[in-house]
Enzyme design. Sequence first.
Site, PDB file in Angstrom:
ATOM      1  N   ASP A   1      36.353  39.646  37.114  1.00 45.56           N
ATOM      2  CA  ASP A   1      37.303  40.756  37.086  1.00 45.56           C
ATOM      3  C   ASP A   1      36.789  41.871  37.994  1.00 45.56           C
ATOM      4  OD1 ASP A   1      39.693  41.689  34.863  1.00 45.56           O
ATOM      5  OD2 ASP A   1      38.750  43.249  36.078  1.00 45.56           O
TER       6      ASP A   1
ATOM      7  N   HIS B   1      46.380  34.788  32.404  1.00 49.36           N
ATOM      8  CA  HIS B   1      44.927  34.862  32.604  1.00 49.36           C
ATOM      9  C   HIS B   1      44.243  35.134  31.282  1.00 49.36           C
ATOM     10  CE1 HIS B   1      46.657  38.870  33.304  1.00 49.36           C
ATOM     11  NE2 HIS B   1      45.541  39.364  32.791  1.00 49.36           N
TER      12      HIS B   1
ATOM     13  N   ASN C   1      46.219  39.163  27.208  1.00 48.34           N
ATOM     14  CA  ASN C   1      47.299  40.150  27.121  1.00 48.34           C
ATOM     15  C   ASN C   1      48.604  39.495  27.547  1.00 48.34           C
ATOM     16  OD1 ASN C   1      45.391  42.121  26.415  1.00 48.34           O
ATOM     17  ND2 ASN C   1      44.957  42.570  28.568  1.00 48.34           N
TER      18      ASN C   1
HETATM   19  P1  5GP Z   1      45.760  42.409  32.301  1.00 51.46           P
HETATM   20  O1  5GP Z   1      45.850  43.865  31.930  1.00 51.46           O
HETATM   21  O2  5GP Z   1      46.973  41.937  33.045  1.00 51.46           O
HETATM   22  O3  5GP Z   1      45.387  41.532  31.141  1.00 51.46           O
HETATM   23  O4  5GP Z   1      44.489  42.294  33.232  1.00 51.46           O
HETATM   24  C1  5GP Z   1      44.537  42.165  34.612  1.00 51.46           C
HETATM   25  C2  5GP Z   1      43.097  42.180  35.054  1.00 51.46           C
HETATM   26  O5  5GP Z   1      43.057  41.777  36.405  1.00 51.46           O
HETATM   27  C3  5GP Z   1      42.440  43.571  34.985  1.00 51.46           C
HETATM   28  O6  5GP Z   1      41.282  43.504  34.154  1.00 51.46           O
HETATM   29  C4  5GP Z   1      42.101  43.890  36.438  1.00 51.46           C
HETATM   30  O7  5GP Z   1      40.859  44.546  36.577  1.00 51.46           O
HETATM   31  C5  5GP Z   1      42.082  42.524  37.088  1.00 51.46           C
HETATM   32  N1  5GP Z   1      42.494  42.519  38.474  1.00 51.46           N
HETATM   33  C6  5GP Z   1      43.625  43.077  38.984  1.00 51.46           C
HETATM   34  N2  5GP Z   1      43.696  42.874  40.315  1.00 51.46           N
HETATM   35  C7  5GP Z   1      42.583  42.163  40.641  1.00 51.46           C
HETATM   36  C8  5GP Z   1      42.096  41.653  41.880  1.00 51.46           C
HETATM   37  O8  5GP Z   1      42.704  41.790  42.956  1.00 51.46           O
HETATM   38  N3  5GP Z   1      40.926  40.958  41.839  1.00 51.46           N
HETATM   39  C9  5GP Z   1      40.236  40.770  40.680  1.00 51.46           C
HETATM   40  N4  5GP Z   1      39.076  40.082  40.759  1.00 51.46           N
HETATM   41  N5  5GP Z   1      40.674  41.237  39.499  1.00 51.46           N
HETATM   42  C10 5GP Z   1      41.835  41.936  39.479  1.00 51.46           C
END
Ligand code: 5GP
Length: 127
Positions: free
Chosen positions: A41, A114, A101
């Site tokens: 992440d 994810h 989530n």
């Molecule tokens: P959500 O809130 O959708 O469960 O989590 C999305 C996650 O994706 C977040 O923890 C965020 O830091 C991560 N994330 C978003 N964009 C990117 C990216 O471009 N690269 C990586 N490695 N993580 C990302």
Amino acid sequence: MTEAAHHPHPRDADCIFCKIVAGQIPSRKVYEDDELFAFHDIHPWAPVHFLLIPKVHIASMAQLDDRHAAMMGRLMVLAPRLALEQGCQPYPEGGFRIVVNTGAHGAQEVQHLHVHVMGGPRPWLRG
Ligand code: 5GP
Ligand code: ZN
């Protein structure tokens, strides 16, 4: 025939995680096989924090059906192995947290299914 019809892993053109799987956006890869991909992440909440995803574009847990059961089973069996490889300490003193989530009320920001795997010594930034 559309791109999605013959591509082995149908992608959503605007999906950042599909672009990560395709190597169009760089990531720190943790694991890859024919149907799963894992990467760190970009904003970790914990000393270990990686995301484990299906390569195929599935928007969220809400879109799963019986055809996905074997792949999601593999994903869940893989998570503990990768957690240890990435530095989570063994159960029960160590362990990890898995979070998926889903939708607006689930605070899902990226619309490609994810599984967050978080671990390592506390305190954590969040979670
Ligand atoms: P959500 O809130 O959708 O469960 O989590 C999305 C996650 O994706 C977040 O923890 C965020 O830091 C991560 N994330 C978003 N964009 C990117 C990216 O471009 N690269 C990586 N490695 N993580 C990302
Ligand atoms: Zn996607």
